[in-house]
Scaffold this active site. Structure first.
Site, short mmCIF file in Angstrom:
data_model
loop_
_atom_site.label_atom_id
_atom_site.label_comp_id
_atom_site.label_asym_id
_atom_site.label_seq_id
_atom_site.Cartn_x
_atom_site.Cartn_y
_atom_site.Cartn_z
N ASP A 110 1.12 11.00 -1.24
CA ASP A 110 0.73 9.74 -0.61
C ASP A 110 1.24 8.56 -1.42
O ASP A 110 1.80 7.61 -0.90
CB ASP A 110 -0.80 9.66 -0.42
CG ASP A 110 -1.60 9.98 -1.69
OD1 ASP A 110 -1.01 10.31 -2.75
OD2 ASP A 110 -2.84 9.91 -1.62
N ASP A 113 1.62 6.48 -8.70
CA ASP A 113 1.05 5.35 -9.40
C ASP A 113 1.49 5.46 -10.87
O ASP A 113 2.59 5.05 -11.23
CB ASP A 113 -0.46 5.42 -9.20
CG ASP A 113 -1.23 4.25 -9.81
OD1 ASP A 113 -0.69 3.15 -9.85
OD2 ASP A 113 -2.39 4.46 -10.23
P1 5GP Z 1 -0.88 8.98 -10.43
O1 5GP Z 1 -1.17 10.33 -11.00
O2 5GP Z 1 0.57 8.75 -10.10
O3 5GP Z 1 -1.44 7.88 -11.28
O4 5GP Z 1 -1.67 8.80 -9.11
C1 5GP Z 1 -1.90 9.82 -8.29
C2 5GP Z 1 -3.07 9.66 -7.38
O5 5GP Z 1 -3.92 8.52 -7.66
C3 5GP Z 1 -2.58 9.43 -5.99
O6 5GP Z 1 -2.16 10.63 -5.40
C4 5GP Z 1 -3.81 8.85 -5.36
O7 5GP Z 1 -4.69 9.89 -5.00
C5 5GP Z 1 -4.43 8.01 -6.46
N1 5GP Z 1 -4.04 6.59 -6.29
C6 5GP Z 1 -3.19 5.87 -7.04
N2 5GP Z 1 -3.08 4.60 -6.59
C7 5GP Z 1 -3.87 4.54 -5.49
C8 5GP Z 1 -4.18 3.50 -4.54
O8 5GP Z 1 -3.70 2.35 -4.57
N3 5GP Z 1 -5.06 3.83 -3.54
C9 5GP Z 1 -5.62 5.06 -3.44
N4 5GP Z 1 -6.45 5.27 -2.43
N5 5GP Z 1 -5.35 6.06 -4.30
C10 5GP Z 1 -4.48 5.79 -5.31
MG MG Z 2 -2.01 12.03 -3.93
#
Ligand code: 5GP
Ligand code: MG
Ligand code: MG
Length: 194
Positions: A110, A113
């Protein structure tokens, strides 16, 4: 037709500060991504792997626009953060059940981040003897990256939209497990969090 509140709007309108991408914007971008993926993997065995739960709605729309046969499976990740921030750690708590040896794997996310979730999954699939490993994310928040997306050589990277540094919900993305079924992507009003 949408569920109407007494005021006449959809149930989520009251909670939303603004819409970043409408359902129509998303639909158009999903078809463009699918067209590119169809071209890149034509004649190859493509195994689509969605990251549950956030990517479920995106991957459901994406696979129906891809014009070659694909398999579809899911991994489930657990990250240890609160509802709006990433935590610095992610583990795979449910693996795929399809054998992807010698298959071209396309991981569908999705949002990327910090990059921690995707990096964990690159390592996870790196030991599976796949033919190639590619990533398709609907949203990309490069401004928040801690770990760069280091693809396995030969892998491709697809992204739908670059996302500003804001917490977004809808089209699969949640806040405290809610708002996944909002048909567009937007930012919630601050009172929703308090
Ligand atoms: P990462 O591991 O890249 O930091 O982030 C992974 C997960 O964090 C994403 O798959 C998502 O579930 C959650 N996440 C990061 N940013 C957002 C955001 O802006 N909105 C939502 N709903 N989830 C986020
Ligand atoms: Mg995700
Ligand atoms: Mg979440």
């Amino acid at each position: 037709t949408q569920e109407q509140t007494e005021e006449g709007g959809a149930w989520h309108e009251m909670a939303m500060e603004r819409v970043l991408w409408s359902g129509e914007d998303i639909k158009k971008r999903v078809s463009e991504l699918a067209e590119q993926i169809t071209r890149d993997f034509s004649g190859k065995s493509l195994a689509v792997v969605g990251v549950a739960t956030g990517a479920v709605i995106f991957v459901a729309d994406l696979v129906r626009e891809i014009q070659i046969p694909v398999t579809l499976d899911f991994v489930r990740m657990k990250s240890y953060g609160n509802s709006t921030t990433s935590s610095g750690k992610a583990t795979c708590i449910a693996d795929i059940s399809i054998d992807v040896k010698d298959k071209h794997v396309l991981l569908v996310e999705d949002i990327i981040d910090t990059g921690i979730t995707v990096s964990t999954l690159v390592a996870h699939f790196g030991v599976k003897e796949v033919a190639s490993f590619s990533v398709c994310t609907l949203l990309d928040k490069p401004s928040r990256r801690i770990i760069p997306v280091q693809l396995i050589p030969g892998g491709k990277f697809y992204r739908g939209f670059e996302c500003p540094d804001e917490f977004v919900v809808g089209y699969g993305l949640d806040y405290a497990e809610l708002y996944r079924n909002v048909p567009y992507i937007g930012v919630l009003k601050s009172h929703v969090y308090s």
